[in-house]
Design an enzyme around this catalytic site. Structure first.
Site, PDB file in Angstrom:
ATOM      1  N   HIS A   1       0.699  -1.163   0.138  1.00  0.00           N
ATOM      2  CA  HIS A   1      -0.074   0.163  -0.034  1.00  0.00           C
ATOM      3  C   HIS A   1       0.881   1.198   0.035  1.00  0.00           C
ATOM      4  CE1 HIS A   1      -3.642  -2.221   0.521  1.00  0.00           C
ATOM      5  NE2 HIS A   1      -3.422  -2.592   1.442  1.00  0.00           N
TER       6      HIS A   1
ATOM      7  N   ASP B   1      -2.588 -10.541  -2.755  1.00  0.00           N
ATOM      8  CA  ASP B   1      -3.352 -10.048  -1.443  1.00  0.00           C
ATOM      9  C   ASP B   1      -4.744  -9.643  -1.583  1.00  0.00           C
ATOM     10  OD1 ASP B   1      -2.038  -8.843   1.609  1.00  0.00           O
ATOM     11  OD2 ASP B   1      -3.890  -7.849   0.645  1.00  0.00           O
TER      12      ASP B   1
ATOM     13  N   HIS C   1      -6.381  -7.413  -0.586  1.00  0.00           N
ATOM     14  CA  HIS C   1      -6.373  -5.868  -0.723  1.00  0.00           C
ATOM     15  C   HIS C   1      -5.646  -5.297  -2.139  1.00  0.00           C
ATOM     16  CE1 HIS C   1      -6.649  -6.446   3.459  1.00  0.00           C
ATOM     17  NE2 HIS C   1      -7.802  -5.591   3.273  1.00  0.00           N
TER      18      HIS C   1
ATOM     19  N   ASP D   1      -4.413 -12.901   3.161  1.00  0.00           N
ATOM     20  CA  ASP D   1      -5.715 -12.236   3.864  1.00  0.00           C
ATOM     21  C   ASP D   1      -7.083 -12.742   2.986  1.00  0.00           C
ATOM     22  OD1 ASP D   1      -4.770 -10.505   2.037  1.00  0.00           O
ATOM     23  OD2 ASP D   1      -4.723  -8.683   3.466  1.00  0.00           O
TER      24      ASP D   1
END
Ligand code: ZN
Length: 307
Positions: free
Chosen positions: A124, A161, A163, A244
């Site tokens: 991120h 991931d 996200h 995740d």
């Protein structure tokens, strides 16, 4: 040994505070599970620190200053969920340094593949902003290092991931030497990651709805992301390995199983074998249920180790 694992105890000293999902126990779970599952077959290596020069290839001086020179006496929050503690600067340097060292290892032949068991995660973090538990963008630092120091012309990043790797996409969306291919849940933090975000033709996003499950996840990779990676003919394959999307994870609802990660890892490995002389470097991103993290890491590294 064909697979090197880079880690460092300093990564445990990044203190995000009580009840934070991105906690030191995550890294302990990962390294313990790998030691138990593969007692004789892993080549453990200590992660060095990234240099300022390594970081400045993708990050602004202001972010280096904020992370490395603030030297907080106690934990401070950089945003609602991104902490900086007294141990965070060293942890962030080791996390990025692991990825740089792993790239050196696979490109100089001291390992075929590598996994970086580190925290804080990275995908991120943008050029100038730490966010979403990430301080420096470890995988982006690694890609830029491979291009600048090893002269590579095509580096691919596969990000599974749950996200979207907004930071990685933003860093490379104007750079055709890097292909970024990501599956992620949408809508979900941090927003974006839509299929129509294509960069200069080097960005491929496969957003998946909540509860999509393993079948839809595999279809997205089979139909869209893996063919794009294959067509790019990467000289090095980097992986943002977040776990995740597992069904036990408390932060998302994609409902994968450990077997889905083994499946994808085997296919990513085939692409590295086909185009990059096997050279693959994976680095830990998210994953917030400890049992799922154990199972998924063992599935992922097991697929990297398999003959
Ligand atoms: Zn994540």
């Amino acid at each position: 040994m064909q697979v090197a694992i880079y880690t460092h105890a300093a990564c445990l000293a990044h203190d995000t505070g009580p009840d934070h999902a991105e906690r030191p126990a995550r890294l302990l779970a990962v390294t313990e599970a790998l030691r138990e599952a593969f007692p004789d077959t892993i080549d453990w290596r200590e992660a060095p620190s990234a240099s300022r020069g390594d970081l400045l290839r993708v990050h602004a001086p202001g972010l280096l200053h904020a992370v490395l020179e603030t030297k907080p006496l106690q934990r401070v929050m950089l945003d609602a969920d991104t902490a900086l503690s007294p141990g965070s600067a060293e942890a962030a340097l080791r996390a990025a340094g692991a990825a740089v060292a792993a790239v050196d290892a696979v490109l100089t032949g001291s390992a075929m593949r590598a996994f970086c068991a580190v925290r804080p995660p990275g995908h991120h973090a943008t050029t100038d902003t730490a966010m979403g538990f990430c301080l420096f963008n470890n995988v982006a630092v690694a890609a830029a290092h491979a291009i600048a120091m090893h002269g590579l012309e095509r580096v691919a990043i596969a990000d599974f991931d749950v996200h979207h790797g907004n930071g990685t996409q933003a860093i490379f969306e104007h750079d055709p030497r890097v292909l970024f291919a990501s599956s992620h849940q949408s809508p979900l933090y941090p927003g974006g990651g839509l299929a129509n975000e294509r960069g200069v033709g080097n960005i491929l996003n496969a957003p998946l709805p909540p509860y999509a499950g393993g079948e839809a996840f595999r279809a997205a990779w089979t139909d869209t992301l893996l063919p794009a990676l294959d067509g790019f003919c990467p000289q090095l394959l980097l992986v943002s390995a977040g776990f995740d999307a597992h069904r036990r994870d408390p932060l998302a609802q994609l409902q994968l199983e450990a077997g889905d990660y083994a499946w994808l890892t085997a296919r990513l490995r085939s692409i590295a074998d086909r185009h990059a002389r096997g050279r693959l470097v994976s680095t830990l991103e998210g994953g917030y249920d400890l049992q799922a993290l154990r199972e998924c890491t063992v599935a992922h590294v097991g697929a990297l180790l398999a003959r």
